[in-house]
Motif scaffolding. Structure first.
Motif, PDB file in Angstrom:
ATOM      1  N   ASP A  71      -3.075   5.290  -0.803  1.00 13.78           N
ATOM      2  CA  ASP A  71      -4.273   4.811  -1.482  1.00 13.78           C
ATOM      3  C   ASP A  71      -4.188   3.327  -1.778  1.00 13.78           C
ATOM      4  O   ASP A  71      -5.197   2.635  -1.816  1.00 13.78           O
ATOM      5  CB  ASP A  71      -4.477   5.574  -2.791  1.00 13.78           C
ATOM      6  CG  ASP A  71      -4.817   7.029  -2.553  1.00 13.78           C
ATOM      7  OD1 ASP A  71      -5.580   7.322  -1.609  1.00 13.78           O
ATOM      8  OD2 ASP A  71      -4.319   7.884  -3.309  1.00 13.78           O
ATOM      9  N   GLU A  72      -2.967   2.831  -1.987  1.00  8.92           N
ATOM     10  CA  GLU A  72      -2.776   1.424  -2.324  1.00  8.92           C
ATOM     11  C   GLU A  72      -2.050   0.711  -1.185  1.00  8.92           C
ATOM     12  O   GLU A  72      -1.010   1.174  -0.721  1.00  8.92           O
ATOM     13  CB  GLU A  72      -1.962   1.298  -3.608  1.00  8.92           C
ATOM     14  CG  GLU A  72      -2.650   1.889  -4.824  1.00  8.92           C
ATOM     15  CD  GLU A  72      -1.813   1.710  -6.069  1.00  8.92           C
ATOM     16  OE1 GLU A  72      -1.530   0.546  -6.417  1.00  8.92           O
ATOM     17  OE2 GLU A  72      -1.447   2.735  -6.666  1.00  8.92           O
ATOM     18  N   PHE A  73      -2.616  -0.414  -0.780  1.00  7.55           N
ATOM     19  CA  PHE A  73      -2.052  -1.185   0.322  1.00  7.55           C
ATOM     20  C   PHE A  73      -1.775  -2.620  -0.116  1.00  7.55           C
ATOM     21  O   PHE A  73      -2.475  -3.172  -0.955  1.00  7.55           O
ATOM     22  CB  PHE A  73      -3.017  -1.212   1.509  1.00  7.55           C
ATOM     23  CG  PHE A  73      -3.074   0.078   2.265  1.00  7.55           C
ATOM     24  CD1 PHE A  73      -2.359   0.242   3.433  1.00  7.55           C
ATOM     25  CD2 PHE A  73      -3.841   1.136   1.804  1.00  7.55           C
ATOM     26  CE1 PHE A  73      -2.392   1.427   4.135  1.00  7.55           C
ATOM     27  CE2 PHE A  73      -3.888   2.338   2.496  1.00  7.55           C
ATOM     28  CZ  PHE A  73      -3.171   2.482   3.665  1.00  7.55           C
ATOM     29  N   VAL A  74      -0.760  -3.201   0.475  1.00  4.54           N
ATOM     30  CA  VAL A  74      -0.472  -4.623   0.348  1.00  4.54           C
ATOM     31  C   VAL A  74      -0.523  -5.135   1.782  1.00  4.54           C
ATOM     32  O   VAL A  74       0.341  -4.816   2.593  1.00  4.54           O
ATOM     33  CB  VAL A  74       0.909  -4.881  -0.295  1.00  4.54           C
ATOM     34  CG1 VAL A  74       1.182  -6.368  -0.342  1.00  4.54           C
ATOM     35  CG2 VAL A  74       0.995  -4.246  -1.675  1.00  4.54           C
ATOM     36  N   GLY A  75      -1.565  -5.855   2.091  1.00  8.64           N
ATOM     37  CA  GLY A  75      -1.784  -6.222   3.490  1.00  8.64           C
ATOM     38  C   GLY A  75      -2.117  -4.969   4.268  1.00  8.64           C
ATOM     39  O   GLY A  75      -3.007  -4.220   3.884  1.00  8.64           O
ATOM     40  N   ASP A  76      -1.362  -4.712   5.316  1.00 10.35           N
ATOM     41  CA  ASP A  76      -1.627  -3.544   6.156  1.00 10.35           C
ATOM     42  C   ASP A  76      -0.658  -2.390   5.934  1.00 10.35           C
ATOM     43  O   ASP A  76      -0.733  -1.393   6.643  1.00 10.35           O
ATOM     44  CB  ASP A  76      -1.585  -3.953   7.632  1.00 10.35           C
ATOM     45  CG  ASP A  76      -2.757  -4.851   8.000  1.00 10.35           C
ATOM     46  OD1 ASP A  76      -3.860  -4.626   7.463  1.00 10.35           O
ATOM     47  OD2 ASP A  76      -2.576  -5.766   8.816  1.00 10.35           O
ATOM     48  N   ILE A  77       0.263  -2.542   4.976  1.00 12.27           N
ATOM     49  CA  ILE A  77       1.199  -1.449   4.720  1.00 12.27           C
ATOM     50  C   ILE A  77       1.014  -0.932   3.298  1.00 12.27           C
ATOM     51  O   ILE A  77       0.490  -1.628   2.434  1.00 12.27           O
ATOM     52  CB  ILE A  77       2.674  -1.857   4.974  1.00 12.27           C
ATOM     53  CG1 ILE A  77       3.120  -2.956   4.029  1.00 12.27           C
ATOM     54  CG2 ILE A  77       2.878  -2.264   6.426  1.00 12.27           C
ATOM     55  CD1 ILE A  77       4.598  -3.284   4.140  1.00 12.27           C
ATOM     56  N   CYS A  78       1.464   0.302   3.083  1.00 12.01           N
ATOM     57  CA  CYS A  78       1.291   0.891   1.759  1.00 12.01           C
ATOM     58  C   CYS A  78       2.171   0.164   0.733  1.00 12.01           C
ATOM     59  O   CYS A  78       3.146  -0.504   1.082  1.00 12.01           O
ATOM     60  CB  CYS A  78       1.592   2.393   1.785  1.00 12.01           C
ATOM     61  SG  CYS A  78       3.323   2.846   2.012  1.00 12.01           S
ATOM     62  N   LYS A  79       1.791   0.330  -0.495  1.00 11.60           N
ATOM     63  CA  LYS A  79       2.501  -0.352  -1.601  1.00 11.60           C
ATOM     64  C   LYS A  79       3.979   0.039  -1.617  1.00 11.60           C
ATOM     65  O   LYS A  79       4.846  -0.806  -1.832  1.00 11.60           O
ATOM     66  CB  LYS A  79       1.836   0.011  -2.921  1.00 11.60           C
ATOM     67  CG  LYS A  79       2.423  -0.654  -4.113  1.00 11.60           C
ATOM     68  CD  LYS A  79       1.679  -0.269  -5.376  1.00 11.60           C
ATOM     69  CE  LYS A  79       2.350  -0.878  -6.586  1.00 11.60           C
ATOM     70  NZ  LYS A  79       1.714  -0.458  -7.832  1.00 11.60           N
ATOM     71  N   GLN A  80       4.282   1.323  -1.372  1.00  6.38           N
ATOM     72  CA  GLN A  80       5.667   1.784  -1.388  1.00  6.38           C
ATOM     73  C   GLN A  80       6.507   1.123  -0.301  1.00  6.38           C
ATOM     74  O   GLN A  80       7.631   0.694  -0.550  1.00  6.38           O
ATOM     75  CB  GLN A  80       5.737   3.313  -1.271  1.00  6.38           C
ATOM     76  CG  GLN A  80       5.206   4.057  -2.458  1.00  6.38           C
ATOM     77  CD  GLN A  80       3.680   4.121  -2.516  1.00  6.38           C
ATOM     78  OE1 GLN A  80       2.983   3.843  -1.541  1.00  6.38           O
ATOM     79  NE2 GLN A  80       3.135   4.430  -3.683  1.00  6.38           N
ATOM     80  N   CYS A  81       5.973   1.042   0.909  1.00  9.27           N
ATOM     81  CA  CYS A  81       6.705   0.383   1.997  1.00  9.27           C
ATOM     82  C   CYS A  81       6.875  -1.099   1.706  1.00  9.27           C
ATOM     83  O   CYS A  81       7.942  -1.670   1.963  1.00  9.27           O
ATOM     84  CB  CYS A  81       5.980   0.568   3.334  1.00  9.27           C
ATOM     85  SG  CYS A  81       6.195   2.213   4.055  1.00  9.27           S
ATOM     86  N   ASN A  82       5.862  -1.718   1.161  1.00  8.66           N
ATOM     87  CA  ASN A  82       5.954  -3.124   0.797  1.00  8.66           C
ATOM     88  C   ASN A  82       7.085  -3.360  -0.204  1.00  8.66           C
ATOM     89  O   ASN A  82       7.874  -4.302  -0.068  1.00  8.66           O
ATOM     90  CB  ASN A  82       4.629  -3.622   0.221  1.00  8.66           C
ATOM     91  CG  ASN A  82       4.648  -5.092  -0.075  1.00  8.66           C
ATOM     92  OD1 ASN A  82       4.765  -5.912   0.808  1.00  8.66           O
ATOM     93  ND2 ASN A  82       4.554  -5.417  -1.353  1.00  8.66           N
ATOM     94  N   GLU A  83       7.186  -2.468  -1.197  1.00  5.59           N
ATOM     95  CA  GLU A  83       8.260  -2.591  -2.199  1.00  5.59           C
ATOM     96  C   GLU A  83       9.638  -2.350  -1.573  1.00  5.59           C
ATOM     97  O   GLU A  83      10.589  -3.060  -1.885  1.00  5.59           O
ATOM     98  CB  GLU A  83       7.999  -1.621  -3.345  1.00  5.59           C
ATOM     99  CG  GLU A  83       6.814  -2.023  -4.200  1.00  5.59           C
ATOM    100  CD  GLU A  83       6.384  -0.961  -5.202  1.00  5.59           C
ATOM    101  OE1 GLU A  83       6.986   0.139  -5.234  1.00  5.59           O
ATOM    102  OE2 GLU A  83       5.438  -1.226  -5.967  1.00  5.59           O
TER     103      GLU A  83
END
Length: 87
Positions: A71-83
């Motif tokens: 549900d949450e994205f940072v750029g094109d990846i999900c927030k969890q992957c970004n973290e």
């Protein structure tokens, strides 16, 4: 070696479905399940999820990096992957 042709073909198919409002009709949850099933099948054919979901992942609610619904994205990846990636 990745099956780039297969990946880009699937990307085009998903874009055509999106342009035809199929995903609006399905709704978010069913769309995420459908896209996940496509990614699972594509894995068997050595396709690249990043290429499949290029310009679509966020719109369809599926992270191109991990292939999971999000549900949450940072750029094109999900927030969890970004973290996890420390981006």
């Amino acid at each position: 070696m990745s099956n780039h042709s297969g990946s880009y073909m699937l990307n085009t198919v998903l874009k055509k479905l999106d342009e035809s409002s199929v995903f609006d009709y399905l709704g978010k949850e069913k769309t995420q399940i459908f896209v996940g099933e496509i990614l699972d099948l594509a894995f068997e054919y050595d396709c690249n999820p990043g290429e499949i979901l290029e310009d679509l992942g966020k719109r369809l609610g599926v992270c191109y990096y991990c292939g999971r619904p999000a549900d949450e994205f940072v750029g094109d990846i999900c927030k969890q992957c970004n973290e996890r990636l420390g981006s």
